[in-house]
Design a protein around this motif. Sequence first.
Motif, mmCIF file in Angstrom:
data_model
loop_
_atom_site.group_PDB
_atom_site.id
_atom_site.type_symbol
_atom_site.label_atom_id
_atom_site.label_comp_id
_atom_site.label_asym_id
_atom_site.label_seq_id
_atom_site.Cartn_x
_atom_site.Cartn_y
_atom_site.Cartn_z
ATOM 1 N N VAL A 41 32.233 65.121 14.328
ATOM 2 C CA VAL A 41 33.042 63.904 14.304
ATOM 3 C C VAL A 41 32.077 62.760 14.026
ATOM 4 O O VAL A 41 31.135 62.538 14.783
ATOM 5 N N ILE A 42 32.297 62.057 12.911
ATOM 6 C CA ILE A 42 31.402 60.986 12.488
ATOM 7 C C ILE A 42 32.186 59.687 12.454
ATOM 8 O O ILE A 42 33.300 59.648 11.932
ATOM 9 N N THR A 43 31.585 58.619 12.992
ATOM 10 C CA THR A 43 32.256 57.327 12.929
ATOM 11 C C THR A 43 32.383 56.895 11.474
ATOM 12 O O THR A 43 31.529 57.212 10.646
ATOM 13 N N ASP A 44 33.452 56.203 11.146
ATOM 14 C CA ASP A 44 33.638 55.720 9.779
ATOM 15 C C ASP A 44 33.288 54.239 9.645
ATOM 16 O O ASP A 44 33.485 53.636 8.599
ATOM 17 N N GLU A 45 32.752 53.669 10.711
ATOM 18 C CA GLU A 45 32.361 52.263 10.690
ATOM 19 C C GLU A 45 31.103 52.057 9.855
ATOM 20 O O GLU A 45 30.284 52.956 9.731
ATOM 21 N N LYS A 46 30.962 50.872 9.301
ATOM 22 C CA LYS A 46 29.769 50.519 8.530
ATOM 23 C C LYS A 46 28.815 49.748 9.430
ATOM 24 O O LYS A 46 29.235 48.925 10.237
ATOM 25 N N PHE A 47 27.519 50.024 9.275
ATOM 26 C CA PHE A 47 26.500 49.423 10.117
ATOM 27 C C PHE A 47 25.364 48.891 9.260
ATOM 28 O O PHE A 47 25.444 48.875 8.035
ATOM 29 N N MET A 101 21.561 48.965 7.520
ATOM 30 C CA MET A 101 20.949 50.007 6.697
ATOM 31 C C MET A 101 20.354 51.121 7.552
ATOM 32 O O MET A 101 20.520 52.305 7.254
ATOM 33 N N THR A 102 19.669 50.739 8.629
ATOM 34 C CA THR A 102 19.014 51.749 9.468
ATOM 35 C C THR A 102 20.046 52.636 10.153
ATOM 36 O O THR A 102 19.926 53.863 10.133
ATOM 37 N N THR A 103 21.067 52.055 10.750
ATOM 38 C CA THR A 103 22.085 52.859 11.432
ATOM 39 C C THR A 103 22.868 53.688 10.425
ATOM 40 O O THR A 103 23.222 54.834 10.711
ATOM 41 N N SER A 104 23.103 53.167 9.242
ATOM 42 C CA SER A 104 23.761 53.961 8.197
ATOM 43 C C SER A 104 22.904 55.160 7.821
ATOM 44 O O SER A 104 23.419 56.265 7.614
ATOM 45 N N ARG A 105 21.601 54.968 7.753
ATOM 46 C CA ARG A 105 20.678 56.073 7.480
ATOM 47 C C ARG A 105 20.758 57.106 8.612
ATOM 48 O O ARG A 105 20.803 58.310 8.368
ATOM 49 N N HIS A 106 20.790 56.633 9.865
ATOM 50 C CA HIS A 106 20.916 57.539 11.016
ATOM 51 C C HIS A 106 22.233 58.321 10.933
ATOM 52 O O HIS A 106 22.267 59.524 11.193
ATOM 53 N N THR A 107 23.318 57.634 10.578
ATOM 54 C CA THR A 107 24.633 58.276 10.484
ATOM 55 C C THR A 107 24.622 59.361 9.412
ATOM 56 O O THR A 107 25.126 60.468 9.631
ATOM 57 N N GLY A 147 21.892 52.531 20.643
ATOM 58 C CA GLY A 147 22.808 52.543 21.778
ATOM 59 C C GLY A 147 24.274 52.677 21.408
ATOM 60 O O GLY A 147 25.132 52.725 22.280
ATOM 61 N N THR A 148 24.598 52.741 20.117
ATOM 62 C CA THR A 148 25.979 52.885 19.657
ATOM 63 C C THR A 148 26.226 54.332 19.257
ATOM 64 O O THR A 148 25.474 54.892 18.460
ATOM 65 N N PRO A 149 27.271 54.960 19.804
ATOM 66 C CA PRO A 149 27.575 56.333 19.402
ATOM 67 C C PRO A 149 28.018 56.358 17.941
ATOM 68 O O PRO A 149 28.901 55.607 17.544
ATOM 69 N N ILE A 150 27.360 57.212 17.126
ATOM 70 C CA ILE A 150 27.656 57.246 15.694
ATOM 71 C C ILE A 150 28.169 58.602 15.223
ATOM 72 O O ILE A 150 28.779 58.696 14.159
ATOM 73 N N ALA A 151 27.891 59.657 15.991
ATOM 74 C CA ALA A 151 28.313 60.994 15.587
ATOM 75 C C ALA A 151 28.388 61.880 16.827
ATOM 76 O O ALA A 151 27.752 61.602 17.839
ATOM 77 N N ALA A 152 29.176 62.938 16.709
ATOM 78 C CA ALA A 152 29.298 63.880 17.820
ATOM 79 C C ALA A 152 29.698 65.240 17.280
ATOM 80 O O ALA A 152 30.213 65.351 16.165
ATOM 81 N N SER A 211 33.965 51.734 16.801
ATOM 82 C CA SER A 211 35.065 52.564 16.323
ATOM 83 C C SER A 211 35.877 53.104 17.494
ATOM 84 O O SER A 211 35.459 54.030 18.174
ATOM 85 N N THR A 212 37.036 52.535 17.707
ATOM 86 C CA THR A 212 37.900 52.982 18.792
ATOM 87 C C THR A 212 38.375 54.406 18.547
ATOM 88 O O THR A 212 38.426 55.215 19.467
ATOM 89 N N GLU A 213 38.695 54.734 17.288
ATOM 90 C CA GLU A 213 39.163 56.087 16.965
ATOM 91 C C GLU A 213 38.102 57.135 17.305
ATOM 92 O O GLU A 213 38.393 58.150 17.922
ATOM 93 N N PHE A 214 36.849 56.860 16.930
ATOM 94 C CA PHE A 214 35.749 57.781 17.214
ATOM 95 C C PHE A 214 35.568 57.947 18.721
ATOM 96 O O PHE A 214 35.529 59.063 19.228
#
Length: 97
Positions: free
Chosen positions: A75-81, A83-89, A63-68, A39-42
Motif C-alpha cells: 500500500v503506497i501513499t498517492d500524495e506528492k512530497f 524530491m527526497t520523500t518522493s525518492r524514498h516512496t 516521520g510521515t508514513p509513505i508505504a506499508a 493521506s487520509t486514505e493511506f
Amino acid sequence: MKNAKTLADVSTAITHREDFRFSTMHGYHTNAPVPAGYSTEFSTKVNDAIRAMKQVYVIYSYGTPIAAEINGEAVITDEKFSMTTSRHTNLAKRALA
C-alpha cells in the motif's frame, strides 16, 4: 533494528521486511496506529489493518508514513512530497513489489 548505511541497504531491508533506520527514513513492523500524515486514505487502510490485528510493515520518510505492506499487499501513499520523500516512496514501491 538494522542501521542501514546506504539506500541500497534500505532497499534490501525493505525487500526482506526487516526493521531499519537510515537518516530520515525508517521502517518497522508495528501494531500501533500511524499518524494521518498527508493521506487520509493511506492511513485509514493501515490503521484498519492494525485494528484487525493483521501483519503491518510501515515505511516512513521524515516521520510521515509513505508505504506499508499489509498481509503481503503493498500500500503506497498517492500524495506528492518533496524530491527526497518522493525518492524514498519510489524506492519503497520497488522494494515492496
